[in-house]
Design a protein around this motif. Structure first.
Motif, PDB file in Angstrom:
ATOM      1  N   ASP A 137       0.699  -1.347   0.033  1.00 47.72           N
ATOM      2  CA  ASP A 137      -0.262  -0.315  -0.551  1.00 47.72           C
ATOM      3  C   ASP A 137       0.798   1.131  -0.171  1.00 47.72           C
ATOM      4  OD1 ASP A 137       0.948   0.667   3.222  1.00 47.72           O
ATOM      5  OD2 ASP A 137      -1.488   0.250   3.825  1.00 47.72           O
ATOM      6  N   LYS A 138       0.202   2.540  -0.534  1.00 49.95           N
ATOM      7  CA  LYS A 138       0.959   3.738  -0.212  1.00 49.95           C
ATOM      8  C   LYS A 138       1.860   4.284   0.929  1.00 49.95           C
ATOM      9  CE  LYS A 138      -1.081   7.384  -0.196  1.00 49.95           C
ATOM     10  NZ  LYS A 138      -1.710   8.825   0.187  1.00 49.95           N
ATOM     11  N   ASN A 139       1.449   3.508   1.888  1.00 46.74           N
ATOM     12  CA  ASN A 139       1.918   4.360   3.097  1.00 46.74           C
ATOM     13  C   ASN A 139       3.299   3.529   2.890  1.00 46.74           C
ATOM     14  OD1 ASN A 139      -0.247   6.398   3.558  1.00 46.74           O
ATOM     15  ND2 ASN A 139      -1.195   4.969   4.858  1.00 46.74           N
ATOM     16  N   THR A 140       3.335   2.222   3.020  1.00 48.99           N
ATOM     17  CA  THR A 140       4.074   1.207   3.673  1.00 48.99           C
ATOM     18  C   THR A 140       5.615   1.329   2.411  1.00 48.99           C
ATOM     19  OG1 THR A 140       2.606  -0.383   4.900  1.00 48.99           O
ATOM     20  CG2 THR A 140       4.740  -1.484   4.150  1.00 48.99           C
ATOM     21  N   ALA A 141       4.772   1.545   1.078  1.00 47.53           N
ATOM     22  CA  ALA A 141       5.917   1.664   0.197  1.00 47.53           C
ATOM     23  C   ALA A 141       6.567   3.490   0.262  1.00 47.53           C
ATOM     24  CB  ALA A 141       5.209   2.266  -1.249  1.00 47.53           C
ATOM     25  N   ASN A 142       6.210   3.967   0.632  1.00 48.71           N
ATOM     26  CA  ASN A 142       6.598   5.620   1.740  1.00 48.71           C
ATOM     27  C   ASN A 142       7.596   5.278   2.681  1.00 48.71           C
ATOM     28  OD1 ASN A 142       6.077   7.959  -0.313  1.00 48.71           O
ATOM     29  ND2 ASN A 142       4.388   7.040   0.081  1.00 48.71           N
ATOM     30  N   MET A 143       7.488   3.946   3.110  1.00 47.03           N
ATOM     31  CA  MET A 143       8.126   3.886   4.733  1.00 47.03           C
ATOM     32  C   MET A 143       9.158   3.091   4.567  1.00 47.03           C
ATOM     33  SD  MET A 143       5.217   3.529   7.810  1.00 47.03           S
ATOM     34  CE  MET A 143       4.460   2.220   7.121  1.00 47.03           C
ATOM     35  N   ILE A 144       8.744   2.036   3.070  1.00 51.23           N
ATOM     36  CA  ILE A 144      10.204   1.634   2.872  1.00 51.23           C
ATOM     37  C   ILE A 144      11.192   2.125   2.264  1.00 51.23           C
ATOM     38  CG2 ILE A 144      10.676  -0.076   1.294  1.00 51.23           C
ATOM     39  CD1 ILE A 144       7.805  -1.993   2.250  1.00 51.23           C
ATOM     40  N   LYS A 145      10.312   2.715   0.795  1.00 51.28           N
ATOM     41  CA  LYS A 145      11.647   4.197   0.181  1.00 51.28           C
ATOM     42  C   LYS A 145      12.283   5.324   1.634  1.00 51.28           C
ATOM     43  CE  LYS A 145      11.275   7.469  -2.995  1.00 51.28           C
ATOM     44  NZ  LYS A 145      10.344   8.788  -3.940  1.00 51.28           N
ATOM     45  N   ALA A 177      15.093  -6.293  -4.791  1.00 48.91           N
ATOM     46  CA  ALA A 177      14.421  -5.889  -5.907  1.00 48.91           C
ATOM     47  C   ALA A 177      13.147  -4.726  -5.588  1.00 48.91           C
ATOM     48  CB  ALA A 177      13.799  -7.705  -6.817  1.00 48.91           C
ATOM     49  N   VAL A 178      12.629  -4.781  -4.690  1.00 50.34           N
ATOM     50  CA  VAL A 178      11.516  -3.807  -3.831  1.00 50.34           C
ATOM     51  C   VAL A 178      12.157  -2.514  -3.329  1.00 50.34           C
ATOM     52  CG1 VAL A 178       9.756  -3.140  -2.027  1.00 50.34           C
ATOM     53  CG2 VAL A 178      10.041  -5.631  -3.332  1.00 50.34           C
ATOM     54  N   ALA A 179      13.041  -2.498  -2.641  1.00 50.24           N
ATOM     55  CA  ALA A 179      13.939  -1.445  -2.748  1.00 50.24           C
ATOM     56  C   ALA A 179      14.158  -0.115  -3.807  1.00 50.24           C
ATOM     57  CB  ALA A 179      15.202  -1.639  -1.177  1.00 50.24           C
ATOM     58  N   GLY A 180      15.343  -1.270  -4.483  1.00 50.29           N
ATOM     59  CA  GLY A 180      15.267  -0.620  -5.613  1.00 50.29           C
ATOM     60  C   GLY A 180      14.575  -0.295  -6.673  1.00 50.29           C
ATOM     61  N   ILE A 181      13.352  -0.792  -6.602  1.00 50.87           N
ATOM     62  CA  ILE A 181      12.206  -0.158  -7.494  1.00 50.87           C
ATOM     63  C   ILE A 181      11.107   0.965  -6.799  1.00 50.87           C
ATOM     64  CG2 ILE A 181       9.785  -0.852  -7.761  1.00 50.87           C
ATOM     65  CD1 ILE A 181      11.579  -1.894 -10.171  1.00 50.87           C
ATOM     66  N   LEU A 182      11.067   1.095  -5.442  1.00 47.80           N
ATOM     67  CA  LEU A 182      10.412   1.665  -4.788  1.00 47.80           C
ATOM     68  C   LEU A 182      11.388   3.583  -4.349  1.00 47.80           C
ATOM     69  CD1 LEU A 182       8.857   0.006  -1.629  1.00 47.80           C
ATOM     70  CD2 LEU A 182       8.144   0.545  -4.293  1.00 47.80           C
ATOM     71  N   SER A 183      12.829   3.519  -4.972  1.00 46.21           N
ATOM     72  CA  SER A 183      14.037   4.404  -4.750  1.00 46.21           C
ATOM     73  C   SER A 183      13.693   5.480  -6.059  1.00 46.21           C
ATOM     74  CB  SER A 183      14.831   4.230  -4.699  1.00 46.21           C
ATOM     75  OG  SER A 183      15.815   3.227  -5.566  1.00 46.21           O
ATOM     76  N   GLY A 184      12.746   4.882  -7.440  1.00 44.04           N
ATOM     77  CA  GLY A 184      12.908   5.403  -8.227  1.00 44.04           C
ATOM     78  C   GLY A 184      11.536   6.232  -8.425  1.00 44.04           C
ATOM     79  N   LEU A 185      10.733   6.161  -7.401  1.00 45.64           N
ATOM     80  CA  LEU A 185       9.074   6.378  -7.827  1.00 45.64           C
ATOM     81  C   LEU A 185       8.630   7.680  -6.741  1.00 45.64           C
ATOM     82  CD1 LEU A 185       7.804   2.776  -7.725  1.00 45.64           C
ATOM     83  CD2 LEU A 185       8.042   3.938  -9.615  1.00 45.64           C
ATOM     84  N   THR A 186       7.932   8.047  -6.761  1.00 48.12           N
ATOM     85  CA  THR A 186       7.529   9.159  -7.240  1.00 48.12           C
ATOM     86  C   THR A 186       5.955   8.329  -6.437  1.00 48.12           C
ATOM     87  OG1 THR A 186       8.019  10.946  -7.753  1.00 48.12           O
ATOM     88  CG2 THR A 186       6.577  11.119  -6.710  1.00 48.12           C
ATOM     89  N   ILE A 187       5.478   7.819  -5.255  1.00 48.02           N
ATOM     90  CA  ILE A 187       4.651   7.013  -4.760  1.00 48.02           C
ATOM     91  C   ILE A 187       3.218   7.657  -4.268  1.00 48.02           C
ATOM     92  CG2 ILE A 187       3.859   5.425  -3.385  1.00 48.02           C
ATOM     93  CD1 ILE A 187       7.182   4.325  -3.089  1.00 48.02           C
ATOM     94  N   ASN A 188       2.159   7.129  -5.049  1.00 50.22           N
ATOM     95  CA  ASN A 188       0.830   8.543  -5.014  1.00 50.22           C
ATOM     96  C   ASN A 188      -0.303   8.082  -4.653  1.00 50.22           C
ATOM     97  OD1 ASN A 188       1.781  10.824  -5.646  1.00 50.22           O
ATOM     98  ND2 ASN A 188       1.651  10.455  -7.531  1.00 50.22           N
ATOM     99  N   ARG A 189       0.339   6.213  -5.307  1.00 49.04           N
ATOM    100  CA  ARG A 189      -1.142   4.780  -4.505  1.00 49.04           C
ATOM    101  C   ARG A 189      -0.124   3.456  -4.098  1.00 49.04           C
ATOM    102  NH1 ARG A 189      -4.110   3.951 -10.247  1.00 49.04           N
ATOM    103  NH2 ARG A 189      -2.605   3.121 -11.277  1.00 49.04           N
ATOM    104  N   GLY A 190      -0.570   2.410  -4.041  1.00 53.31           N
ATOM    105  CA  GLY A 190      -0.452   1.109  -3.782  1.00 53.31           C
ATOM    106  C   GLY A 190       0.749   0.884  -4.758  1.00 53.31           C
TER     107      GLY A 190
END
Length: 157
Positions: free
Chosen positions: A93-101, A126-139
């Motif tokens: 989800d968006k909140n967890t993804a932002n916390m990981i990022k 892989a997850v950390a690499g993907i999330l680091s390059g995203l602006t996360i506005n949703r899951g």
């Protein structure tokens, strides 16, 4: 177990690796709270029984545990991991993804117990690499194939 006809289309080495992965995943699933869907062959722990009084047959199915409905999704997405023999499908989800990022929680910590142990590092990377390059506005969802040891694909929930 793989069908023996598969041996005609893949190398002996790939067949043995696939067999080993299947044994590892089956062991992981049996030790976790996951259930394998007999039709799709996907293991998941994301089932919630709901009581629906619209028909007596449905009530019987619900009360016996034979009818399960997935959790409802919202615009922020859901946290869910499904395990396949050669990859994991991860919904964050968006909140967890932002916390990981942002380093609030580690990807490996989030995935521990949801992904078979030999692959937590590969999947977390892989997850950390993907999330680091995203602006996360949703899951977000991410597929990581540990048979090919890498990212398969990702997208938005």
């Amino acid at each position: 177990m793989l069908n023996n006809k598969v041996k005609d289309t893949v190398s002996t080495k790939d067949y043995e690796v696939a067999q080993r992965l299947i044994v590892q995943i089956n062991s992981f699933v049996s030790q976790s709270d996951m259930v394998i869907n007999k039709e799709t062959k996907v293991a998941t722990s994301d089932f919630v029984l709901e009581d629906d009084s619209s028909s007596s047959q449905e009530n019987l199915l619900h009360s016996s545990g034979l009818l399960s409905k997935g959790r409802k999704k919202n615009h922020n997405g859901v946290n869910k991991v499904t395990v396949h023999w050669n990859y994991v499908h991860i919904c964050i989800d968006k909140n967890t993804a932002n916390m990981i990022k942002n380093g609030g929680i580690g990807a490996a910590g989030f995935l521990m117990g949801k992904v078979p142990n030999p692959y937590v590092g590969t999947v977390a990377g892989a997850v950390a690499g993907i999330l680091s390059g995203l602006t996360i506005n949703r899951g977000v969802w991410i597929d990581v194939n540990y048979f090919a040891t890498g990212l398969s694909k990702f997208g938005w929930q």
